[in-house]
Design an enzyme around this catalytic site. Sequence first.
Site, PDB file in Angstrom:
ATOM      1  N   TYR A 156       0.839  -1.216   0.000  1.00 25.70           N
ATOM      2  CA  TYR A 156       0.000   0.000   0.000  1.00 25.70           C
ATOM      3  C   TYR A 156       0.872   1.264   0.000  1.00 25.70           C
ATOM      4  CZ  TYR A 156      -3.856   3.023   1.700  1.00 25.70           C
ATOM      5  OH  TYR A 156      -4.808   4.000   1.863  1.00 25.70           O
ATOM      6  N   LYS A 160       0.824   4.051  -2.843  1.00 22.02           N
ATOM      7  CA  LYS A 160       0.441   5.439  -2.536  1.00 22.02           C
ATOM      8  C   LYS A 160       1.575   6.418  -2.842  1.00 22.02           C
ATOM      9  CE  LYS A 160      -3.838   4.961  -1.351  1.00 22.02           C
ATOM     10  NZ  LYS A 160      -4.853   5.292  -2.364  1.00 22.02           N
TER      11      LYS A 160
END
Length: 255
Positions: A156, A160
């Site tokens: 993640y 991101k």
Amino acid sequence: MTENTSPARVAIVTGGARGIGAAVAQRLASDGHAVAVVDLDEAACADTVDAITAKGGSALAVGCDVSDEAAVAAAVERIVAELGAPTVLVNNAGILRDNLLFKMSVDDWDAVMNVHLRGAFLMSRAVQSHMVEARFGRIVNLSSTSALGNRGQANYAAAKAGMQGFTKTLAIELGKFGVTANAIAPGFIETAMTRATAERVGVDFEAFRAAAISQIPVGRAGQPEDIAAVAAFLVREDAGFVSGQVIYAAGGPKD
Ligand code: NAP
């Protein structure tokens, strides 16, 4: 109705069925946009669409997996036919597949990359021609404070951080066509996603929330509407000189 000098535009919000995406969709609708609410399951978009139409707004539910090239092409085609050419895109769809690196499966890595990065790429590529033609466009990508690194989120955090590089590159490539691209990097926002994180680490949500708040300078948890307010600014016509930025919306500074 929020004051807005911009003319009505067609906006697409991915992951709009719930959480931050639902709040962004409702805010853009109340600011005068016709909003395509895109999510995996078309039926799950009904609450957001109903909330918009109940206030006199215009919205369309569209079922689409943003990581599927053919599904994205079909969804954008349908939006153009039913709402008009989209010139605002909020790439918000997201998933978590948290685990420590040594336990993280290739499937968990790929799933996160596919929804966040491949999804934002496919949607932006499918929509940009309409923005270029209109000589106006606003792309808003959801990053996260996790881009700075977060235990249990190698996939993640990488996705991101990738959203930030993607955003800056879109800003450079599309600026001359009147298109801006910016990222919002939220901190702790109360949604199903943060509830799932609490569950994963085995902490009661209220305790998890209190621990998060103790680290937030403004002394409260973020709400989806906090992020919707930032998106509402970034898509305005008069925000056209703000591009390639990452706005941390975390109740305090982030490095
Ligand atoms: P959420 O409540 O889990 O909502 C995400 C939505 O995206 C869900 O409706 C989900 O559908 C949908 N979605 C997932 N995969 C999809 C796909 N392949 N195609 C289309 N839609 C898909 O999450 P949220 O908290 O609102 O987060 C929204 C965005 O903000 C995400 O990008 C997230 O990473 C980012 N963010 C959130 C926080 C936070 O604290 N909540 C902080 C920083 C950044 P299903 O329900 O069917 O899975």
